[in-house]
Design a protein around this motif. Structure first.
Motif, PDB file in Angstrom:
ATOM      1  N   UNK A 283       9.851  -2.141 -18.822  1.00  0.00           N
ATOM      2  CA  UNK A 283      10.294  -1.513 -17.897  1.00  0.00           C
ATOM      3  C   UNK A 283       9.731  -2.126 -16.201  1.00  0.00           C
ATOM      4  N   UNK A 284       8.772  -2.740 -16.687  1.00  0.00           N
ATOM      5  CA  UNK A 284       7.891  -3.087 -15.329  1.00  0.00           C
ATOM      6  C   UNK A 284       8.392  -4.732 -14.983  1.00  0.00           C
ATOM      7  N   UNK A 285       9.269  -5.273 -15.728  1.00  0.00           N
ATOM      8  CA  UNK A 285       9.506  -6.859 -15.709  1.00  0.00           C
ATOM      9  C   UNK A 285       9.773  -7.082 -14.124  1.00  0.00           C
ATOM     10  N   UNK A 286      10.818  -6.182 -13.584  1.00  0.00           N
ATOM     11  CA  UNK A 286      11.216  -6.522 -12.031  1.00  0.00           C
ATOM     12  C   UNK A 286       9.948  -6.406 -11.164  1.00  0.00           C
ATOM     13  N   UNK A 287       9.047  -5.494 -11.396  1.00  0.00           N
ATOM     14  CA  UNK A 287       7.962  -5.424 -10.530  1.00  0.00           C
ATOM     15  C   UNK A 287       7.145  -6.702 -10.748  1.00  0.00           C
ATOM     16  N   UNK A 288       7.079  -7.149 -11.852  1.00  0.00           N
ATOM     17  CA  UNK A 288       6.151  -8.168 -12.365  1.00  0.00           C
ATOM     18  C   UNK A 288       6.780  -9.603 -11.569  1.00  0.00           C
ATOM     19  N   UNK A 289       7.965  -9.425 -11.551  1.00  0.00           N
ATOM     20  CA  UNK A 289       8.843 -10.630 -10.928  1.00  0.00           C
ATOM     21  C   UNK A 289       8.258 -10.713  -9.321  1.00  0.00           C
ATOM     22  N   UNK A 290       7.981  -9.796  -8.725  1.00  0.00           N
ATOM     23  CA  UNK A 290       7.372  -9.801  -7.316  1.00  0.00           C
ATOM     24  C   UNK A 290       6.086 -10.588  -7.469  1.00  0.00           C
ATOM     25  N   UNK A 291       5.418 -10.780  -8.467  1.00  0.00           N
ATOM     26  CA  UNK A 291       4.262 -11.785  -8.616  1.00  0.00           C
ATOM     27  C   UNK A 291       4.622 -13.113  -9.045  1.00  0.00           C
ATOM     28  N   UNK A 292       5.890 -13.324  -9.598  1.00  0.00           N
ATOM     29  CA  UNK A 292       6.140 -14.489 -10.199  1.00  0.00           C
ATOM     30  C   UNK A 292       6.745 -15.455  -9.325  1.00  0.00           C
ATOM     31  N   UNK A 293       7.439 -14.607  -8.181  1.00  0.00           N
ATOM     32  CA  UNK A 293       8.276 -15.410  -7.197  1.00  0.00           C
ATOM     33  C   UNK A 293       7.583 -15.418  -5.841  1.00  0.00           C
TER      34      UNK A 293
ATOM     35  N   UNK B 191       4.487   3.277   3.621  1.00  0.00           N
ATOM     36  CA  UNK B 191       4.622   1.770   4.217  1.00  0.00           C
ATOM     37  C   UNK B 191       3.992   0.884   3.366  1.00  0.00           C
ATOM     38  N   UNK B 192       4.574  -0.444   3.400  1.00  0.00           N
ATOM     39  CA  UNK B 192       4.231  -1.403   2.650  1.00  0.00           C
ATOM     40  C   UNK B 192       4.429  -2.660   3.475  1.00  0.00           C
ATOM     41  N   UNK B 193       3.223  -3.494   3.396  1.00  0.00           N
ATOM     42  CA  UNK B 193       3.367  -4.575   4.348  1.00  0.00           C
ATOM     43  C   UNK B 193       2.946  -5.913   3.480  1.00  0.00           C
ATOM     44  N   UNK B 194       3.550  -6.735   3.614  1.00  0.00           N
ATOM     45  CA  UNK B 194       3.416  -8.327   3.004  1.00  0.00           C
ATOM     46  C   UNK B 194       2.295  -8.781   3.880  1.00  0.00           C
ATOM     47  N   UNK B 195       1.571  -9.595   3.519  1.00  0.00           N
ATOM     48  CA  UNK B 195       0.636 -10.450   4.155  1.00  0.00           C
ATOM     49  C   UNK B 195      -0.324  -9.447   4.848  1.00  0.00           C
ATOM     50  N   UNK B 196      -0.842  -8.524   4.214  1.00  0.00           N
ATOM     51  CA  UNK B 196      -1.832  -7.488   4.833  1.00  0.00           C
ATOM     52  C   UNK B 196      -2.834  -7.222   3.784  1.00  0.00           C
TER      53      UNK B 196
ATOM     54  N   UNK C 187       4.365 -14.350  -4.650  1.00  0.00           N
ATOM     55  CA  UNK C 187       3.465 -13.383  -4.484  1.00  0.00           C
ATOM     56  C   UNK C 187       2.580 -13.429  -3.248  1.00  0.00           C
ATOM     57  N   UNK C 188       2.235 -12.377  -2.573  1.00  0.00           N
ATOM     58  CA  UNK C 188       1.192 -12.472  -1.377  1.00  0.00           C
ATOM     59  C   UNK C 188       0.512 -11.308  -1.460  1.00  0.00           C
ATOM     60  N   UNK C 189      -0.789 -11.316  -0.714  1.00  0.00           N
ATOM     61  CA  UNK C 189      -1.396  -9.988  -0.728  1.00  0.00           C
ATOM     62  C   UNK C 189      -0.488  -9.231   0.019  1.00  0.00           C
ATOM     63  N   UNK C 190      -0.634  -8.068  -0.547  1.00  0.00           N
ATOM     64  CA  UNK C 190       0.032  -6.930   0.373  1.00  0.00           C
ATOM     65  C   UNK C 190      -0.732  -5.636   0.207  1.00  0.00           C
ATOM     66  N   UNK C 191      -0.300  -4.541   0.916  1.00  0.00           N
ATOM     67  CA  UNK C 191      -0.986  -3.373   1.094  1.00  0.00           C
ATOM     68  C   UNK C 191       0.020  -2.394   1.565  1.00  0.00           C
ATOM     69  N   UNK C 192      -0.387  -1.129   1.243  1.00  0.00           N
ATOM     70  CA  UNK C 192       0.500   0.073   1.841  1.00  0.00           C
ATOM     71  C   UNK C 192      -0.118   1.332   1.478  1.00  0.00           C
ATOM     72  N   UNK C 193       0.649   2.369   2.223  1.00  0.00           N
ATOM     73  CA  UNK C 193      -0.103   3.842   1.835  1.00  0.00           C
ATOM     74  C   UNK C 193       1.068   4.735   1.999  1.00  0.00           C
TER      75      UNK C 193
ATOM     76  N   UNK D 281      -2.725  -4.019  -3.058  1.00  0.00           N
ATOM     77  CA  UNK D 281      -2.043  -4.154  -4.247  1.00  0.00           C
ATOM     78  C   UNK D 281      -2.575  -5.469  -5.116  1.00  0.00           C
ATOM     79  N   UNK D 282      -2.565  -5.434  -6.537  1.00  0.00           N
ATOM     80  CA  UNK D 282      -2.925  -6.745  -7.205  1.00  0.00           C
ATOM     81  C   UNK D 282      -1.734  -7.811  -7.194  1.00  0.00           C
ATOM     82  N   UNK D 283      -1.888  -8.951  -6.440  1.00  0.00           N
ATOM     83  CA  UNK D 283      -0.923  -9.858  -6.248  1.00  0.00           C
ATOM     84  C   UNK D 283      -0.986 -10.891  -7.492  1.00  0.00           C
ATOM     85  N   UNK D 284      -1.825 -10.970  -8.424  1.00  0.00           N
ATOM     86  CA  UNK D 284      -1.894 -11.677  -9.430  1.00  0.00           C
ATOM     87  C   UNK D 284      -1.116 -11.188 -10.730  1.00  0.00           C
TER      88      UNK D 284
END
Ligand code: ATP
Ligand code: MG
Length: 430
Positions: free
Chosen positions: A380-390, A225-230, A392-398, A360-363
């Motif tokens: 390889x992680x550029x797309x993943x870093x994009x999630x922090x560029x555009x 599971x992964x949750x934005x604003x969590x 970004x919110x605190x988020x968590x999952x398991x 997860x780190x949001x910064x």
């Protein structure tokens, strides 16, 4: 005549019905023949009394062999002594497919013998019960998320990036390019969470584990599971609710299977909310106080996990592990950057870790730094870093390991029985 599932026989008391299944076992006692039929939904004892049965039918019932497939008609009777509560008085039998010299007899067999015949072993009542419970758990997981407005967003199985380093990865050739089988779908779920809010993925993951243990498969299923604003706390709460929900569901709907497995259900009934929580640092103290030679910064092995979880009736959260032993994306605790805002959930009775999760780190800057520190290829992680560029919110999952959860709930010794066809070190067949 109505064809019914054995598990539904109770709805047809004093009616004649047809069941379609296989002969599990038979016995005779004087003038009575007992044949035990299974159909995948359960098993039932069917009886024939010599003086009350057509001689040809009686003869057929006496000669039918183990695992022959049969259609049987009969009258459903209540029988309090039977585990399911019902029996069948046979009125007809049709052999659909014969079965000569079935290799798995009702005697004890060695585990290797059975594992080589896994395609047949799963027909046995214990194995079939485990697989029915597994199915119930999978359904419970889907229902839990569905009822809470999570969107199922499947993650890819073939990936170009090594989410957590390359050590445990299965490498494949992707038209000349190096690719991997996914170890986790998490990074992709972080992306879908930014699109859909609360998501989960549920599918197989692959890890080229190099040690042989009772808890590791090379292919296993994970519900992630992964949750934005969590945040970390809210993340723990949803995890404990999920695990509690699964337990209640199995207790309610799979009591017959738990009985077949001789599971001490008192242990499952004792699980209650909220689950206990201790920090890694507290855990280290407990271990050292009980005489373990364990240093702050070491990772737990099975013996340590058992020692800690044995003290509690419910699963135990161990939170705030040292950053060093956790994945690069885990958010450092703002109050102590040596530890991260993550937790493992340890099942009781020594079943070990069933969930790993965290915030997860949001910064952007910090995440890029961690990727570098872990020697991961930044491109390889550029797309993943994009999630922090555009945005970004605190988020968590398991991620919850399905087979570990099944093994615990079923009370089985080894994880290989928690999946229809286990993939283990040195075993890929059948
Ligand atoms: P462990 O330390 O027990 O090997 P892990 O910390 O590597 O597990 P995670 O990456 O946190 O595991 O994966 C999430 C969950 O997946 C674990 O909590 C566990 O339930 C399950 N899991 C991990 N590895 C395996 C495996 N090889 N076989 C079966 N289940 C596994
Ligand atoms: Mg883990």
């Amino acid at each position: 005549m109505t064809t019914v599932l054995i598990k539904h026989l109770g709805r047809y008391v004093n009616q004649e019905v047809q069941i379609e299944g296989w002969l599990f076992n038979k016995r005779s006692s004087g003038k009575i023949r007992f044949i035990i039929i299974r159909d995948g939904s359960g098993q039932v004892q069917a009886t024939l009394v010599r003086d009350e049965t057509d001689p040809e039918l009686f003869e057929l019932a006496s000669s039918v062999t183990q695992e022959s497939s049969i259609r049987a008609t009969g009258l459903v009777r209540e029988e309090p002594r039977s585990p399911s509560g019902y029996e069948l008085t046979v009125t007809g039998i049709e052999i659909v497919g014969g079965s000569q010299d079935y290799p798995i007899t009702l005697k004890e067999h060695g585990v290797d013998f059975l594992a080589d015949r896994r395609h047949l072993w799963i027909r046995g009542p214990r194995q079939a019960s485990i697989l029915r419970i597994r199915s119930e758990i999978e359904q419970a997981i889907r229902d839990f998320f569905y009822e809470r407005d999570f969107i199922l967003a499947d993650s890819p199985i073939i990936t170009a990036l090594a989410a957590e380093g390359t050590t445990n990865l299965f490498e494949i050739d992707y038209h000349g390019e190096k690719a991997y089988l996914a170890q986790t779908g998490q990074l992709y779920s972080e992306a879908t969470a930014m699109a859909l809010g609360r998501v989960y993925n549920f599918g197989p993951v692959f890890r080229a584990e190099k040690s042989k243990t009772r808890r590791h498969l090379l292919e296993f299923w994970m519900a992630e599971a992964e949750m934005a604003y969590c945040d970390h706390e809210a993340n723990l709460k949803i995890q404990e609710e999920l695990v509690y929900y699964i337990i209640q569901r199995v207790l309610q709907r799979k009591s017959l299977e738990l009985k077949t497995l001789k599971r001490d259900i008192g242990k499952l009934e004792a699980v209650s909310l909220p689950f206990p929580r201790i920090s890694y640092t507290e855990a280290v103290k407990i271990l050292r106080d009980s005489g373990e030679d364990f240093n702050w910064g070491d990772d737990f092995g099975a013996p340590q996990e058992t020692l800690l979880s044995e003290r509690f009736a419910s699963p135990l959260f161990v939170h705030r592990f040292p950053a060093e032993i956790k994945a690069f994306y885990m958010k450092p605790d703002p109050e102590d950057s040596k530890v991260v805002l993550g937790a493992d959930l340890l099942a009781p009775e020594g079943y070990g870790e069933i969930i790993g999760g965290g915030q997860r780190i949001e910064d952007l800057v910090l995440l890029r730094q961690k990727i570098m520190q872990h020697n991961l290829p930044e491109e390889e992680f550029q797309w993943y870093l994009d999630l922090r560029r555009y945005g970004s919110v605190p988020h968590a999952g398991f991620g919850l390991g399905l087979e570990r959860t099944v093994a615990w709930i079923c009370g089985i010794e080894h994880i290989r029985e928690a999946v229809p066809f286990p993939r283990m070190l040195y075993r890929i067949r059948p």
